[in-house]
Design an enzyme around this catalytic site. Structure first.
Site, PDB file in Angstrom:
ATOM      1  N   ASP A   2       0.840  -1.194   0.000  1.00 47.67           N
ATOM      2  CA  ASP A   2       0.000   0.000   0.000  1.00 47.67           C
ATOM      3  C   ASP A   2       0.879   1.250   0.000  1.00 47.67           C
ATOM      4  O   ASP A   2       1.587   1.522   0.964  1.00 47.67           O
ATOM      5  CB  ASP A   2      -0.902  -0.013   1.249  1.00 47.67           C
ATOM      6  N   TYR A  24       3.217   9.767  -0.599  1.00 45.49           N
ATOM      7  CA  TYR A  24       4.323   9.153   0.131  1.00 45.49           C
ATOM      8  C   TYR A  24       5.677   9.413  -0.529  1.00 45.49           C
ATOM      9  O   TYR A  24       6.712   9.291   0.127  1.00 45.49           O
ATOM     10  CB  TYR A  24       4.128   7.635   0.265  1.00 45.49           C
ATOM     11  N   LYS A  29      -2.850   6.015  -4.213  1.00 45.65           N
ATOM     12  CA  LYS A  29      -3.901   6.975  -3.880  1.00 45.65           C
ATOM     13  C   LYS A  29      -3.644   8.318  -4.549  1.00 45.65           C
ATOM     14  O   LYS A  29      -2.485   8.679  -4.799  1.00 45.65           O
ATOM     15  CB  LYS A  29      -3.961   7.181  -2.359  1.00 45.65           C
ATOM     16  N   HIS A  42      -7.464   9.888  -1.361  1.00 47.24           N
ATOM     17  CA  HIS A  42      -6.716   9.880  -0.105  1.00 47.24           C
ATOM     18  C   HIS A  42      -7.478  10.554   1.038  1.00 47.24           C
ATOM     19  O   HIS A  42      -7.462  10.070   2.173  1.00 47.24           O
ATOM     20  CB  HIS A  42      -5.355  10.553  -0.304  1.00 47.24           C
TER      21      HIS A  42
END
Length: 274
Positions: free
Chosen positions: A46, A51, A76, A109
């Protein structure tokens, strides 16, 4: 159950119930982190645009020699990428970094006010094109889901939210269950901030497990898709060593009663979207 055990989403796609999250895993260690997890048998990774490590995740998967279809990849769309056209562009960027031509699960998100419905339309089109095998949301409370469902043509199959013993969102869990939306937990260990809880310590001793393993097993037995994060092989292995015991209904109830509505992250209605 084992590390490759799956649950079936409402559209028929199977998702491994235990996976690896890579939030705040730095680029320089993300590739090794994912490679180690895959070597240990993890098949659910994930990540997210936000990120900043999609490229490293993609490299680890590409170099793993594991067939792509055997690895479940989630990413996301971030808040400043939302809106119909922007989301399509964000998805293309994510595919390029991940070195793949599809993702298994694409998520909104956060429920950005005034945008998430248009963003969902983009996800629906990506889903209908087969470029995302499943689509869903993150951090949506009941009222966000109700708003989304007013215009949605495709039902979200997942709602990924903060969920752990001190934030046991039972009302949201029940709401999602009634809508056939699978709840998925981020920060499933409460960011390890209360592993010294007497309840967890007692149950850990009872089952000869660690408090973290007790929490992970609790989430799995609630049917939650659980994605703990660790960059260390030893901890990844420990997090996966939860399939040789079972919590009793009394154990589960003890942990349920730890709920304090205590968040480690922001409440979705208080998130700084601007």
């Amino acid at each position: 159950m084992n590390l490759e055990s799956t649950v079936t989403l409402s559209n028929g796609v199977k998702i491994p119930q235990l996976g690896l999250g890579v939030y705040k895993v730095a680029q320089e260690e993300a590739k090794e982190t994912v490679s180690t997890a895959l070597d240990l048998g993890y098949r659910h990774i994930d990540t997210a645009s936000f990120y900043g490590n999609e490229r490293e995740v993609g490299s680890a998967i590409a170099e793993s020699n594991i067939p792509r279809e055997e690895i479940f990849v989630t990413t996301k769309v971030w808040n400043d990428e939302q809106g119909y056209a922007e989301t399509i562009k964000a998805f293309e960027r994510s595919l390029d970094k991940l070195q793949t031509d599809y993702v298994d699960l694409y998520l909104i998100h956060w429920p950005v006010p005034g945008k998430f419905q248009d963003t969902w339309k983009a996800l629906e089109d990506l889903y209908n094109q087969g470029r995302a095998r499943a689509i869903g949301v993150c951090n949506f409370q009941e009222h966000h889901l109700e708003k989304l469902l007013e215009t949605a043509e495709v039902m979200p199959v997942v709602d990924q939210v903060e969920f752990h013993p001190r934030l046991y969102q039972k009302d949201l869990l029940d709401f999602c269950s009634a809508k056939d939306i699978k709840l998925e937990a981020w920060a499933p260990l409460g960011r390890a901030r209360y592993l010294d809880s007497p309840v967890l310590q007692s149950l850990a001793e009872k089952h000869n497990k660690t408090p973290a393993q007790i929490i992970i097993r609790w989430g799995l037995q609630h049917g939650i898709v659980t994605i703990p994060k660790s960059t260390r092989r030893k901890r990844q292995k420990e997090n996966a060593d939860v399939f040789d015991f079972e919590l009793s209904p009394e154990d589960i109830n003890e942990i349920d009663e730890m709920d304090r509505n205590e968040r480690q992250g922001k409440h979705p209605d208080e998130f700084p979207y601007d």
